[in-house]
Every structure is written in structure tokens, then in C-alpha cells.
Design a protein around this motif. Structure first.
Motif, PDB file in Angstrom:
ATOM      1  N   GLY A  46       0.786  -1.228   0.000  1.00  0.00           N
ATOM      2  CA  GLY A  46       0.000   0.000   0.000  1.00  0.00           C
ATOM      3  C   GLY A  46       0.816   1.273   0.000  1.00  0.00           C
ATOM      4  N   LEU A  47       2.110   1.183  -0.215  1.00  0.00           N
ATOM      5  CA  LEU A  47       2.966   2.373  -0.149  1.00  0.00           C
ATOM      6  C   LEU A  47       2.744   3.318  -1.324  1.00  0.00           C
ATOM      7  CD1 LEU A  47       6.381   0.900   1.072  1.00  0.00           C
ATOM      8  CD2 LEU A  47       4.420   1.700   2.406  1.00  0.00           C
ATOM      9  N   LEU A  48       2.333   2.795  -2.471  1.00  0.00           N
ATOM     10  CA  LEU A  48       2.139   3.644  -3.646  1.00  0.00           C
ATOM     11  C   LEU A  48       0.860   4.472  -3.545  1.00  0.00           C
ATOM     12  CD1 LEU A  48       3.137   1.094  -6.431  1.00  0.00           C
ATOM     13  CD2 LEU A  48       4.599   2.747  -5.263  1.00  0.00           C
ATOM     14  N   ALA A  49       0.004   4.135  -2.593  1.00  0.00           N
ATOM     15  CA  ALA A  49      -1.267   4.852  -2.431  1.00  0.00           C
ATOM     16  C   ALA A  49      -1.286   5.719  -1.180  1.00  0.00           C
ATOM     17  CB  ALA A  49      -2.422   3.853  -2.382  1.00  0.00           C
ATOM     18  N   LEU A  50      -0.149   5.890  -0.522  1.00  0.00           N
ATOM     19  CA  LEU A  50      -0.136   6.606   0.755  1.00  0.00           C
ATOM     20  C   LEU A  50      -0.682   8.025   0.659  1.00  0.00           C
ATOM     21  CD1 LEU A  50       3.272   5.521   2.343  1.00  0.00           C
ATOM     22  CD2 LEU A  50       0.969   4.994   3.182  1.00  0.00           C
ATOM     23  N   SER A  51      -0.397   8.713  -0.457  1.00  0.00           N
ATOM     24  CA  SER A  51      -0.811  10.114  -0.554  1.00  0.00           C
ATOM     25  C   SER A  51      -2.166  10.281  -1.221  1.00  0.00           C
ATOM     26  CB  SER A  51       0.248  10.928  -1.307  1.00  0.00           C
ATOM     27  OG  SER A  51       0.340  10.504  -2.653  1.00  0.00           O
ATOM     28  N   LEU A  52      -2.861   9.167  -1.503  1.00  0.00           N
ATOM     29  CA  LEU A  52      -4.169   9.250  -2.142  1.00  0.00           C
ATOM     30  C   LEU A  52      -5.274   9.250  -1.087  1.00  0.00           C
ATOM     31  CD1 LEU A  52      -3.726   6.686  -5.076  1.00  0.00           C
ATOM     32  CD2 LEU A  52      -3.405   9.168  -5.117  1.00  0.00           C
ATOM     33  N   PRO A  53      -6.391   9.917  -1.359  1.00  0.00           N
ATOM     34  CA  PRO A  53      -7.522   9.871  -0.419  1.00  0.00           C
ATOM     35  C   PRO A  53      -8.177   8.497  -0.448  1.00  0.00           C
ATOM     36  CG  PRO A  53      -8.128  11.057  -2.420  1.00  0.00           C
ATOM     37  CD  PRO A  53      -6.654  10.785  -2.521  1.00  0.00           C
ATOM     38  N   PRO A  54      -8.933   8.138   0.583  1.00  0.00           N
ATOM     39  CA  PRO A  54      -9.538   6.802   0.651  1.00  0.00           C
ATOM     40  C   PRO A  54     -10.392   6.447  -0.560  1.00  0.00           C
ATOM     41  CG  PRO A  54      -9.715   7.901   2.770  1.00  0.00           C
ATOM     42  CD  PRO A  54      -9.186   8.922   1.802  1.00  0.00           C
ATOM     43  N   GLU A  55     -11.118   7.431  -1.110  1.00  0.00           N
ATOM     44  CA  GLU A  55     -11.991   7.133  -2.251  1.00  0.00           C
ATOM     45  C   GLU A  55     -11.221   6.776  -3.518  1.00  0.00           C
ATOM     46  OE1 GLU A  55     -11.702  11.703  -1.994  1.00  0.00           O
ATOM     47  OE2 GLU A  55     -11.840   9.976  -0.635  1.00  0.00           O
ATOM     48  N   LEU A  56      -9.893   7.043  -3.508  1.00  0.00           N
ATOM     49  CA  LEU A  56      -9.047   6.673  -4.640  1.00  0.00           C
ATOM     50  C   LEU A  56      -8.092   5.535  -4.289  1.00  0.00           C
ATOM     51  CD1 LEU A  56      -8.205  10.220  -6.094  1.00  0.00           C
ATOM     52  CD2 LEU A  56      -9.895   8.566  -6.923  1.00  0.00           C
ATOM     53  N   GLY A  57      -8.380   4.866  -3.192  1.00  0.00           N
ATOM     54  CA  GLY A  57      -7.574   3.713  -2.813  1.00  0.00           C
ATOM     55  C   GLY A  57      -6.555   3.974  -1.740  1.00  0.00           C
ATOM     56  N   GLY A  58      -6.543   5.180  -1.174  1.00  0.00           N
ATOM     57  CA  GLY A  58      -5.592   5.498  -0.121  1.00  0.00           C
ATOM     58  C   GLY A  58      -5.992   4.913   1.218  1.00  0.00           C
ATOM     59  N   PRO A  59      -5.148   5.066   2.234  1.00  0.00           N
ATOM     60  CA  PRO A  59      -5.425   4.508   3.565  1.00  0.00           C
ATOM     61  C   PRO A  59      -6.729   5.048   4.143  1.00  0.00           C
ATOM     62  CG  PRO A  59      -3.143   5.218   3.394  1.00  0.00           C
ATOM     63  CD  PRO A  59      -3.838   5.736   2.176  1.00  0.00           C
ATOM     64  N   GLU A  60      -7.416   4.204   4.875  1.00  0.00           N
ATOM     65  CA  GLU A  60      -8.687   4.594   5.470  1.00  0.00           C
ATOM     66  C   GLU A  60      -8.542   4.767   6.979  1.00  0.00           C
ATOM     67  OE1 GLU A  60     -11.479   1.624   4.343  1.00  0.00           O
ATOM     68  OE2 GLU A  60     -11.587   2.284   2.241  1.00  0.00           O
ATOM     69  N   GLY A  61      -9.578   5.327   7.570  1.00  0.00           N
ATOM     70  CA  GLY A  61      -9.601   5.485   9.019  1.00  0.00           C
ATOM     71  C   GLY A  61      -8.517   6.421   9.514  1.00  0.00           C
ATOM     72  N   HIS A  62      -7.867   6.024  10.621  1.00  0.00           N
ATOM     73  CA  HIS A  62      -6.840   6.857  11.233  1.00  0.00           C
ATOM     74  C   HIS A  62      -5.435   6.394  10.884  1.00  0.00           C
ATOM     75  CE1 HIS A  62      -9.850   8.997  13.547  1.00  0.00           C
ATOM     76  NE2 HIS A  62     -10.367   7.846  13.944  1.00  0.00           N
ATOM     77  N   ALA A  63      -5.307   5.552   9.891  1.00  0.00           N
ATOM     78  CA  ALA A  63      -3.990   5.070   9.490  1.00  0.00           C
ATOM     79  C   ALA A  63      -3.140   6.211   8.946  1.00  0.00           C
ATOM     80  CB  ALA A  63      -4.134   3.985   8.415  1.00  0.00           C
ATOM     81  N   PRO A  64      -1.814   6.162   9.127  1.00  0.00           N
ATOM     82  CA  PRO A  64      -0.945   7.181   8.544  1.00  0.00           C
ATOM     83  C   PRO A  64      -1.195   7.316   7.047  1.00  0.00           C
ATOM     84  CG  PRO A  64       0.293   5.836  10.069  1.00  0.00           C
ATOM     85  CD  PRO A  64      -1.051   5.185   9.923  1.00  0.00           C
TER      86      PRO A  64
END
Length: 398
Positions: A46-64
């Protein structure tokens, strides 16, 4: 990865780096081949999606997540491999323009696959005569029915060979006019007719391609233009958000170089005394540690600024300071490491030698050190960087 705090997040980053990056670092530098296995691992984690918002596949909730999380990840990976650090930066650089200036459709189509590792992007602004001189861009975008025709030459594009699509900066006016308001950004697919690629051999950050892109009347549809890029200002604001990530590359490299130097100084003896016990060496290492700690604080202050939505003139100087100091720190500390290793540190492929090569590259890319100095100077003149009382912030123009 799902973590509730940055300490456990960083622990996991080091685990990934030790397992997937460290064993490959010397080989990547030696053969110069793109590390597909590292890219797959980053995607799976999931490192390639770290800077994406959740609706675009980025981390959800309170995750870094966001720029701060990507800055941490880039710093850690850059301790082990310059190519790995750049790979993470390229997960954000083309995405930054879509996030800040693209349509919802453009974001969904391009960024979800990018975060999943199913596609890769790159950013094309520099030209032979227009690296630091952005207004010197001569790539032309001409209306063509319901689309555009792009013609020009882009140079020194990181990740050019691996990218499936590019964000290309062009002018809609006569290039000789150097009109700031005429700059636009377009999404161009790698396989677009009329687009050709020429690669350069790299002396630093090997393992990531560097190339020139020729655009010969490449036709793109009308929905390929990023609507939010309507001149120089939005373009530079998008680029400014990348400063913490570039700084993190320098920070991670400097940390690694210093740690290597300390380990060597602990075991290398001169006249029967370990280098680490000799005051001259101790002081040099201590100064380097202070340099690195300053870079760390500046880098994460910059990441916090970007995360809070900063990126305009008010924060441009602070972001530039982070990029300037961290990358120049990498040069200084890697140079010291090379010196402490002595002759061994000058052998091609030695970690200290590789660190020094890669560090020098960082002072040129993503805005040279001189460009950062110019931004900082403007911050002083415009009183965006000022430490006196508010009444003392009046700008005096001569």
C-alpha cells in the motif's frame, strides 16, 4: 498497511526495506535495471497509495496517510536505495497535479491504478532550454477540433521508460511570448502516436530511467487537459507540495551515510586507536548529526505545512528551505562518509561512493538549490519569512 500510529508504521517500513530493498540496493545500482520486484512489493504493502484519499484507494480510518506518511516512507526507503526513494516520489509527483487540478474522472481513471501498482506516471516539464526557467517552455499545445496537438521536446524525465502516462506541461501561446497565463498541463498516454522516447545512461540514482520525450503533433482529447492548471501559479503550487518528499530523499540518504560512517569509525583503527575515539573525527560526526537533525525537523515541518493545505506564497519559502537544507545536507554528510572511509569509499559501488553520487543529484532535481534560494529570497522580500512583530512586516519596494 493499517497502523494507528507513526512509530509502528515506521517499524513496518524498516521491515519492508530490510527484506525487499536492502538486499537489492547494490545490485540495482550495479546493473541499472528498474526493480520491478520492489515496485510490486511497494504496491502490495500500500505504499504507492499513501498520498491518495480513501476514495481513490488510499489509507482509510486513522492510518498514517497523506504527504506526512509518504515523507516517512520515502525517508526510510532512501536510507537503503536512492531508486526506492525515487520510486515512492513518483507515486506522488504526477498524482499531485491530478489531485490539485484534475477532474474527478481523471483522478479515478489514473490514480486508482497508480496506487495499486497497475500503472505508473511521470511528470514532464523540463526542456533543453527550460529546466529552471519554467517560462522558457516551448512545447506547444494547439487547439485541434475538440482536442489538442502537442509538439515539443521534454528532457531529463525521471521514470520516463516505466511510465504508462505522463503529465506534460505546454504553452498555448507563442513560446517567444513567455506568457505565464498560457501554461497548461495535459495527460498523455505513453503509446500515443507521435510520442517517442530516448533514454540517457544514469550516473546516479541508477535503477530509475531518465529520458527525453519527443512530441510530434501528438493528439490528445479535450478531456486530457487538467482544468485547474491555468497558468504558472497553479503549476508552481502543485510542485511546491513535493518539497517535503524530495527533502525526505535527502534526509534518508544523509542518515544512512552517517550511520555507515559511525560504524566504520568504531572498527577502523589508526595508530591503534579507533577513529571514533579521536576528537577530530568525533567533532565531524557530531556536526553531521546536528546537520541531519536540522534536516529532519525542516522536512517534517514542510510535510505538516503541505498536509494542512499550504503551498502558496505564504509557505513557499519554508518548503524551499526544507528541500534546500536536506539535499545539501545529504551532499555534506555523504562527502564526510566518503572521507572517513578513505580509499575504500572511492571504489565504485561502495555504499559511501553511491551515497555521494546520489546525493549530488538531489541538489539539481525538483528545483535546483539555486532555485530554492531564489524562492527563499522572495519570501524574505515579501515578508512571508519574517520573525519580527507584525507591524514590521510592511514590504518596502524600491
Amino acid at each position: 498497511m493499517m497502523f494507528q500510529d507513526f512509530d509502528s508504521f515506521r517499524d513496518r517500513l524498516h521491515e519492508i526495506a530490510v527484506d525487499a530493498v536492502r538486499p537489492r540496493a547494490a545490485g540495482i545500482d550495479a546493473d541499472g535495471l528498474y526493480p520491478e520486484d520492489v515496485h510490486r512489493r511497494f504496491a502490495a504493502e500500500g505504499l504507492l497509495a499513501l498520498s491518495l484519499p480513501p476514495e481513490l484507494g488510499g489509507p482509510e480510518g486513522h492510518a498514517p496517510r497523506g504527504i506526512v506518511a509518504l515523507t516517512h516512507a520515502t525517508e526510510v526507503m532512501a536510507q537503503y536505495s536512492g531508486a526506492a526513494g525515487l520510486m515512492l516520489l513518483l507515486s506522488r509527483l504526477p498524482a499531485a497535479f491530478l489531485l490539485l487540478a484534475g477532474t474527478p474522472e481523471q483522478r479515478r481513471e489514473r490514480l486508482i491504478p497508480l496506487g495499486q501498482g497497475r500503472s505508473r506516471g511521470s511528470f514532464c516539464m523540463s526542456e533543453p532550454q527550460a529546466g529552471s526557467d519554467v517560462l522558457g517552455v516551448s512545447t506547444r499545445a494547439e487547439p485541434d477540433g475538440d482536442g489538442w496537438l502537442l509538439s515539443g521536446h521534454k528532457s531529463w524525465i525521471s521514470g520516463a521508460a516505466e511510465a504508462d502516462w505522463y503529465v506534460v506541461v505546454a504553452t498555448t501561446a507563442d513560446p517567444a511570448e513567455r506568457r505565464p497565463d498560457a501554461l497548461r498541463a495535459f495527460i498523455v498516454d505513453r503509446d500515443a502516436p507521435g510520442l517517442s522516447l530516448r533514454l540517457h545512461p544514469r550516473s546516479s540514482v541508477r535503477g530509475m530511467s531518465l529520458g527525453d520525450i519527443e512530441l510530434d503533433r501528438v493528439r490528445v482529447p479535450g478531456d486530457a487537459v487538467l482544468p485547474g492548471i491555468t497558468g504558472l501559479g497553479p503549476l508552481l503550487r502543485s510542485l511546491a507540495t513535493m518539497r517535503p518528499v524530495v527533502a525526505a530523499r535527502g534526509l534518508g540518504l544523509a542518515e544512512a551515510a552517517l550511520m555507515h560512517a559511525v560504524r566504520h569509525a568504531e572498527t577502523r583503527e589508526v595508530n591503534g586507536v579507533a577513529l571514533i575515539r579521536q576528537q577530530g573525527i568525533q567533532w565531524e560526526l557530531a556536526r553531521a548529526a546536528a546537520d541531519v537533525e536540522a534536516a529532519r525537523l525542516l522536512t517534517y515541518r514542510a510535510a505538516d505545512l503541505v498536509e494542512s493545505g499550504a503551498g502558496g506564497p505564504d509557505s513557499a519559502g519554508q518548503l524551499a528551505v526544507a528541500k534546500l537544507h536536506a539535499t545539501e545536507c545529504a551532499v555534506r554528510v555523504s562527502g564526510l562518509a566518503t572521507q572517513i572511509f578513505g580509499a575504500a569509499g572511492s571504489v565504485a559501488g561502495h555504499p559511501a561512493e553511491r551515497f555521494h553520487r546520489d546525493a549530488r543529484n538531489l541538489t539539481v532535481v525538483e528545483g535546483t538549490s539555486e532555485i530554492q534560494l531564489g524562492i527563499i529570497a522572495r519570501g524574505l522580500q515579501d515578508r512571508h519569512m519574517w520573525w519580527g512583530p507584525k507591524i514590521d512586516r510592511k514590504v518596502v519596494r524600491q
